[in-house]
Scaffold this motif. Sequence first.
Motif, mmCIF file in Angstrom:
data_model
loop_
_atom_site.group_PDB
_atom_site.id
_atom_site.type_symbol
_atom_site.label_atom_id
_atom_site.label_comp_id
_atom_site.label_asym_id
_atom_site.label_seq_id
_atom_site.Cartn_x
_atom_site.Cartn_y
_atom_site.Cartn_z
ATOM 1 N N ILE A 1 12.503 0.693 -7.655
ATOM 2 C CA ILE A 1 12.092 1.754 -7.150
ATOM 3 C C ILE A 1 12.756 2.789 -7.193
ATOM 4 N N PHE A 2 12.115 3.939 -7.376
ATOM 5 C CA PHE A 2 13.096 5.141 -7.324
ATOM 6 C C PHE A 2 12.946 5.939 -5.880
ATOM 7 N N VAL A 3 14.016 6.197 -5.320
ATOM 8 C CA VAL A 3 14.042 6.727 -4.111
ATOM 9 C C VAL A 3 14.885 8.174 -4.087
ATOM 10 N N PRO A 4 14.331 8.798 -2.916
ATOM 11 C CA PRO A 4 15.160 10.022 -2.805
ATOM 12 C C PRO A 4 16.546 9.670 -2.189
ATOM 13 N N LYS A 5 17.460 10.828 -2.616
ATOM 14 C CA LYS A 5 18.952 10.519 -2.176
ATOM 15 C C LYS A 5 18.641 10.626 -0.503
ATOM 16 N N PHE B 1 16.659 2.642 3.865
ATOM 17 C CA PHE B 1 16.164 1.536 3.502
ATOM 18 C C PHE B 1 15.570 0.516 4.205
ATOM 19 N N ASP B 2 16.115 0.943 5.814
ATOM 20 C CA ASP B 2 15.432 0.024 6.873
ATOM 21 C C ASP B 2 13.929 0.069 7.062
ATOM 22 N N THR B 3 13.547 1.630 6.808
ATOM 23 C CA THR B 3 12.042 1.591 6.662
ATOM 24 C C THR B 3 11.341 0.764 5.492
ATOM 25 N N PHE B 4 11.842 0.715 4.455
ATOM 26 C CA PHE B 4 11.420 -0.144 3.410
ATOM 27 C C PHE B 4 11.502 -1.614 3.722
ATOM 28 N N GLU C 1 8.300 1.109 -22.024
ATOM 29 C CA GLU C 1 8.680 -0.179 -21.407
ATOM 30 C C GLU C 1 8.019 -0.324 -20.030
ATOM 31 N N LEU C 2 7.175 0.392 -19.771
ATOM 32 C CA LEU C 2 6.450 0.219 -18.162
ATOM 33 C C LEU C 2 4.858 -0.032 -18.520
ATOM 34 N N GLN C 3 4.642 -0.814 -17.779
ATOM 35 C CA GLN C 3 2.928 -1.142 -17.434
ATOM 36 C C GLN C 3 2.471 -0.364 -16.339
ATOM 37 N N CYS C 4 3.133 -0.346 -15.298
ATOM 38 C CA CYS C 4 2.460 0.453 -14.159
ATOM 39 C C CYS C 4 3.578 1.280 -13.464
ATOM 40 N N ILE C 5 3.276 2.478 -12.862
ATOM 41 C CA ILE C 5 4.002 3.167 -12.147
ATOM 42 C C ILE C 5 3.284 3.566 -10.724
ATOM 43 N N VAL C 6 3.774 3.150 -9.891
ATOM 44 C CA VAL C 6 3.078 3.119 -8.443
ATOM 45 C C VAL C 6 3.517 4.208 -7.651
ATOM 46 N N GLY C 7 2.900 4.802 -6.913
ATOM 47 C CA GLY C 7 3.036 5.931 -6.000
ATOM 48 C C GLY C 7 2.144 6.935 -5.725
ATOM 49 N N GLY D 1 9.713 8.849 0.562
ATOM 50 C CA GLY D 1 10.274 8.719 2.179
ATOM 51 C C GLY D 1 9.343 9.151 3.079
ATOM 52 N N ASP D 2 8.069 9.396 2.537
ATOM 53 C CA ASP D 2 6.938 9.795 3.555
ATOM 54 C C ASP D 2 5.884 8.871 3.578
ATOM 55 N N GLU D 3 6.176 7.475 2.976
ATOM 56 C CA GLU D 3 5.099 6.655 3.010
ATOM 57 C C GLU D 3 4.800 5.870 4.201
ATOM 58 N N LYS D 4 3.549 5.567 4.492
ATOM 59 C CA LYS D 4 3.314 4.783 5.764
ATOM 60 C C LYS D 4 3.617 3.335 5.881
ATOM 61 N N PRO D 5 3.865 2.764 6.830
ATOM 62 C CA PRO D 5 3.862 1.277 6.836
ATOM 63 C C PRO D 5 3.212 0.646 6.114
ATOM 64 N N GLU D 6 1.755 0.911 6.074
ATOM 65 C CA GLU D 6 0.759 0.173 5.353
ATOM 66 C C GLU D 6 0.898 0.324 4.026
ATOM 67 N N ASP D 7 1.647 1.494 3.603
ATOM 68 C CA ASP D 7 1.802 2.007 2.067
ATOM 69 C C ASP D 7 2.732 0.833 1.571
ATOM 70 N N LEU D 8 4.132 0.616 2.340
ATOM 71 C CA LEU D 8 5.407 -0.190 1.904
ATOM 72 C C LEU D 8 4.864 -1.738 2.161
ATOM 73 N N LYS D 9 3.841 -2.067 2.920
ATOM 74 C CA LYS D 9 3.414 -3.251 3.014
ATOM 75 C C LYS D 9 2.633 -3.711 1.562
ATOM 76 N N ALA D 10 1.731 -2.791 1.305
ATOM 77 C CA ALA D 10 0.977 -2.768 -0.099
ATOM 78 C C ALA D 10 1.920 -2.888 -1.254
ATOM 79 N N LEU D 11 3.047 -2.138 -1.063
ATOM 80 C CA LEU D 11 3.921 -2.319 -2.182
ATOM 81 C C LEU D 11 4.699 -3.587 -2.302
ATOM 82 N N GLY D 12 4.708 -4.186 -1.172
ATOM 83 C CA GLY D 12 4.885 -5.635 -1.151
ATOM 84 C C GLY D 12 4.350 -6.448 -1.899
#
Length: 345
Positions: A218-222, A226-229, A305-311, A190-201
């Motif tokens: 994606i795993f997100v805190p309770k 999602f508008d931010t995402f 089962e996982l290749q990458c974990i991002v964050g 929830g602390d990601e910057k807009p550029e982080d989420l754009k890169a996640l795209g």
Amino acid sequence: MTEHAQILKAFVKLGDFLTEFCENGNNAAFETLNRAIRLAEEQNGWFTKENILFALRQWGEALGEPPLKNWLSQYGISQKSSQKTIAIIMAGNIPLVGFHDFLSVLLTGNKALCKLSSNDTTLVPVLADYLIDQEPSLNERIEFTEGKIQGFDAIIATGSNNTARYFEYYFKQYPHIIRKNRTSVAVLTGDEKPEDLKALGDDIFRYFGLGCRNVSKIFVPKGYEFDTFFNGIFDHKKVIEHHKYANNYDYNKAVYLMSAFKILDNGFLILKEDNTLHSPIAVLFYEYYSDLKELHQKLNAKRGELQCIVGRTGIVGEIPFGHTQRPKLNDYADGVDTLDFLLRL
């Protein structure tokens, strides 16, 4: 110059060639590669020119002399004396997905017996032809086959979980690497910057989500907003203009709506709460968490089962946003060290 050094030099030249091509691809000297790209687009509707060029650009960078020598310096490859024939059964989900195995086999002094995916038949051969032009001895080290593979000493095969079971049974008497379905996930705080989420795209949408390094969940805190995402990934909206992606989006949305599943939707990506990892094309699964330590334990239990974990949450092996499709040479598929396997034969 040793044979190994000559082959290494040929790959460095290939890297220079690909980098130059990506910067000046309209030059007549590149007509053979341009023709291969056009044919790849015709054969596979998922292989857009943009994505093919992205893959070529990544390989242009990876085949630079410093990264290659840094990668190989850990192995003592020049000590290997016996040549083996290594069968490579390549996947075709994203452009050049089998090239790392091809590179590894040749740089360890072995012969590559390649069975291409019907979804990617043009790109690896045209790069192989360039390598042979630079180092003619490779003509005896590279073979492509369309029929039953035979006459090999070991095998590297990539496919789905279903084909992996077949591979494991059929090739059990040979030394082998058998790769299965994997996927990648991202952990948001929830602390990601807009550029982080754009890169996640980029991690989500590159190659339309077809690769094992694409984020499918994606795993997100309770209480996550999602508008931010959605705002962060908005620049990727043109993905819906691709007809095959759009067909998957429409189909999955219709299925979820008819089944009365609760979904979130921004017009080009569907978000669905789901406990599983592998989401369909145009769908991103999400799951809430309340404790990062517990989530890390959960993800560690699913490493197979996982290749990458991002964050940016501190879990071992975590990679930055936007880097899933920019692997280093030692970022081995399924975490299996291909060079070590080949050098032990």
